[in-house]
Design a protein around this motif. Sequence first.
Motif, PDB file in Angstrom:
ATOM      1  N   PHE A   1       0.836  -1.199   0.000  1.00 38.19           N
ATOM      2  CA  PHE A   1       0.000   0.000   0.000  1.00 38.19           C
ATOM      3  C   PHE A   1       0.872   1.251   0.000  1.00 38.19           C
ATOM      4  N   VAL A   2       1.910   1.259   0.831  1.00 37.54           N
ATOM      5  CA  VAL A   2       2.817   2.403   0.910  1.00 37.54           C
ATOM      6  C   VAL A   2       3.502   2.612  -0.443  1.00 37.54           C
ATOM      7  N   ALA A   3       3.914   1.536  -1.086  1.00 38.32           N
ATOM      8  CA  ALA A   3       4.572   1.652  -2.387  1.00 38.32           C
ATOM      9  C   ALA A   3       3.626   2.224  -3.435  1.00 38.32           C
ATOM     10  N   ILE A   4       2.372   1.803  -3.430  1.00 41.62           N
ATOM     11  CA  ILE A   4       1.384   2.303  -4.391  1.00 41.62           C
ATOM     12  C   ILE A   4       1.117   3.787  -4.151  1.00 41.62           C
ATOM     13  N   VAL A   5       0.922   4.175  -2.898  1.00 45.88           N
ATOM     14  CA  VAL A   5       0.667   5.585  -2.577  1.00 45.88           C
ATOM     15  C   VAL A   5       1.873   6.442  -2.968  1.00 45.88           C
ATOM     16  N   ALA A   6       3.082   5.974  -2.664  1.00 39.10           N
ATOM     17  CA  ALA A   6       4.283   6.735  -3.023  1.00 39.10           C
ATOM     18  C   ALA A   6       4.387   6.901  -4.532  1.00 39.10           C
ATOM     19  N   THR A   7       4.085   5.848  -5.267  1.00 42.98           N
ATOM     20  CA  THR A   7       4.127   5.923  -6.726  1.00 42.98           C
ATOM     21  C   THR A   7       3.116   6.930  -7.245  1.00 42.98           C
ATOM     22  N   LEU A   8       1.904   6.901  -6.715  1.00 39.75           N
ATOM     23  CA  LEU A   8       0.872   7.841  -7.153  1.00 39.75           C
ATOM     24  C   LEU A   8       1.259   9.279  -6.838  1.00 39.75           C
ATOM     25  N   LEU A   9       1.821   9.508  -5.672  1.00 38.71           N
ATOM     26  CA  LEU A   9       2.229  10.862  -5.301  1.00 38.71           C
ATOM     27  C   LEU A   9       3.358  11.365  -6.189  1.00 38.71           C
ATOM     28  N   LEU A  10       4.317  10.508  -6.465  1.00 32.41           N
ATOM     29  CA  LEU A  10       5.454  10.933  -7.280  1.00 32.41           C
ATOM     30  C   LEU A  10       5.058  11.184  -8.722  1.00 32.41           C
ATOM     31  N   THR A  11       4.143  10.402  -9.259  1.00 28.44           N
ATOM     32  CA  THR A  11       3.752  10.614 -10.648  1.00 28.44           C
ATOM     33  C   THR A  11       2.759  11.753 -10.790  1.00 28.44           C
ATOM     34  N   ALA A  12       2.121  12.165  -9.725  1.00 21.17           N
ATOM     35  CA  ALA A  12       1.142  13.238  -9.807  1.00 21.17           C
ATOM     36  C   ALA A  12       1.762  14.618  -9.625  1.00 21.17           C
ATOM     37  N   LEU A  13       3.011  14.682  -9.175  1.00 28.05           N
ATOM     38  CA  LEU A  13       3.650  15.964  -8.934  1.00 28.05           C
ATOM     39  C   LEU A  13       4.140  16.583 -10.238  1.00 28.05           C
ATOM     40  N   PRO A  14       4.018  17.888 -10.378  1.00 23.57           N
ATOM     41  CA  PRO A  14       4.531  18.534 -11.599  1.00 23.57           C
ATOM     42  C   PRO A  14       6.055  18.556 -11.585  1.00 23.57           C
ATOM     43  N   ALA A  15       6.642  18.569 -12.750  1.00 24.09           N
ATOM     44  CA  ALA A  15       8.096  18.672 -12.860  1.00 24.09           C
ATOM     45  C   ALA A  15       8.510  20.115 -12.595  1.00 24.09           C
ATOM     46  N   LEU A  16       9.523  20.281 -11.800  1.00 26.60           N
ATOM     47  CA  LEU A  16      10.030  21.611 -11.472  1.00 26.60           C
ATOM     48  C   LEU A  16      11.487  21.693 -11.920  1.00 26.60           C
ATOM     49  N   ALA A  17      11.861  22.799 -12.497  1.00 29.93           N
ATOM     50  CA  ALA A  17      13.245  22.959 -12.935  1.00 29.93           C
ATOM     51  C   ALA A  17      13.636  24.425 -12.875  1.00 29.93           C
ATOM     52  N   SER A  18      14.924  24.668 -12.658  1.00 33.78           N
ATOM     53  CA  SER A  18      15.411  26.040 -12.630  1.00 33.78           C
ATOM     54  C   SER A  18      16.068  26.431 -13.949  1.00 33.78           C
ATOM     55  N   HIS A  19      16.192  25.460 -14.877  1.00 32.11           N
ATOM     56  CA  HIS A  19      16.819  25.697 -16.181  1.00 32.11           C
ATOM     57  C   HIS A  19      18.273  26.109 -16.045  1.00 32.11           C
ATOM     58  N   SER A  20      18.899  25.697 -14.960  1.00 32.97           N
ATOM     59  CA  SER A  20      20.325  25.930 -14.794  1.00 32.97           C
ATOM     60  C   SER A  20      20.924  24.724 -14.082  1.00 32.97           C
ATOM     61  N   TRP A  21      22.223  24.601 -14.179  1.00 36.18           N
ATOM     62  CA  TRP A  21      22.933  23.509 -13.530  1.00 36.18           C
ATOM     63  C   TRP A  21      24.161  24.112 -12.888  1.00 36.18           C
ATOM     64  N   GLY A  22      24.090  24.261 -11.569  1.00 35.71           N
ATOM     65  CA  GLY A  22      25.173  24.948 -10.877  1.00 35.71           C
ATOM     66  C   GLY A  22      25.262  26.368 -11.396  1.00 35.71           C
ATOM     67  N   THR A  23      26.429  26.739 -11.875  1.00 36.33           N
ATOM     68  CA  THR A  23      26.597  28.079 -12.444  1.00 36.33           C
ATOM     69  C   THR A  23      26.410  28.087 -13.955  1.00 36.33           C
ATOM     70  N   TYR A  24      26.119  26.906 -14.539  1.00 40.72           N
ATOM     71  CA  TYR A  24      25.906  26.816 -15.981  1.00 40.72           C
ATOM     72  C   TYR A  24      24.440  27.079 -16.311  1.00 40.72           C
ATOM     73  N   HIS A  25      24.214  27.737 -17.424  1.00 35.32           N
ATOM     74  CA  HIS A  25      22.848  27.976 -17.885  1.00 35.32           C
ATOM     75  C   HIS A  25      22.910  28.319 -19.365  1.00 35.32           C
ATOM     76  N   TRP A  26      21.747  28.285 -20.021  1.00 34.80           N
ATOM     77  CA  TRP A  26      21.687  28.663 -21.432  1.00 34.80           C
ATOM     78  C   TRP A  26      21.907  30.156 -21.546  1.00 34.80           C
ATOM     79  N   ALA A  27      22.825  30.566 -22.402  1.00 34.74           N
ATOM     80  CA  ALA A  27      23.056  31.988 -22.648  1.00 34.74           C
ATOM     81  C   ALA A  27      21.833  32.555 -23.361  1.00 34.74           C
ATOM     82  N   ARG A  28      21.312  33.623 -22.859  1.00 33.71           N
ATOM     83  CA  ARG A  28      20.111  34.204 -23.457  1.00 33.71           C
ATOM     84  C   ARG A  28      20.018  35.670 -23.075  1.00 33.71           C
ATOM     85  N   THR A  29      19.248  36.410 -23.842  1.00 28.49           N
ATOM     86  CA  THR A  29      19.030  37.820 -23.537  1.00 28.49           C
ATOM     87  C   THR A  29      17.610  38.077 -23.071  1.00 28.49           C
ATOM     88  N   ALA A  30      16.716  37.114 -23.293  1.00 31.06           N
ATOM     89  CA  ALA A  30      15.322  37.286 -22.877  1.00 31.06           C
ATOM     90  C   ALA A  30      14.665  35.912 -22.735  1.00 31.06           C
TER      91      ALA A  30
END
Length: 110
Positions: free
Chosen positions: A8-37
């Motif tokens: 039951f715990v495994a099923i609930v954990a799976t449902l919670l993890l798949t229901a969460l939206p993906a979050l990202a900062s679009h950077s990796w450490g000090t690296y990021h895509w060079a952009r002006t806007a």
Amino acid sequence: MNKHRMGFVAIVATLLLTALPALASHSWGTYHWARTANPFTIQLGDNLASSWDAYLNQTSSDWSTSTVLDTIVVPGNTNKPSGFNTPKRCAPTTGRVEVCNYKYGNVGWL
């Protein structure tokens, strides 16, 4: 914990993890895509076998929901060895991402 409760715990954990939206900062450490806007556009070079095209198109669509970047799938820019549908060497192209697949074998990348 008994096996029913663990299941039951495994099923609930799976449902919670798949229901969460993906979050990202679009950077990796000090690296990021060079952009002006934002948003900025990244070209994804399609060097894939046709069986992978749907995944690339879905990924492009998913990434483009961001307020930071848009992606567009364009024809690939790498050379394919004769007899192969996809290039073995996925050479980079300045200003874009080349997306490739090939049967590299067990190389330990995972």
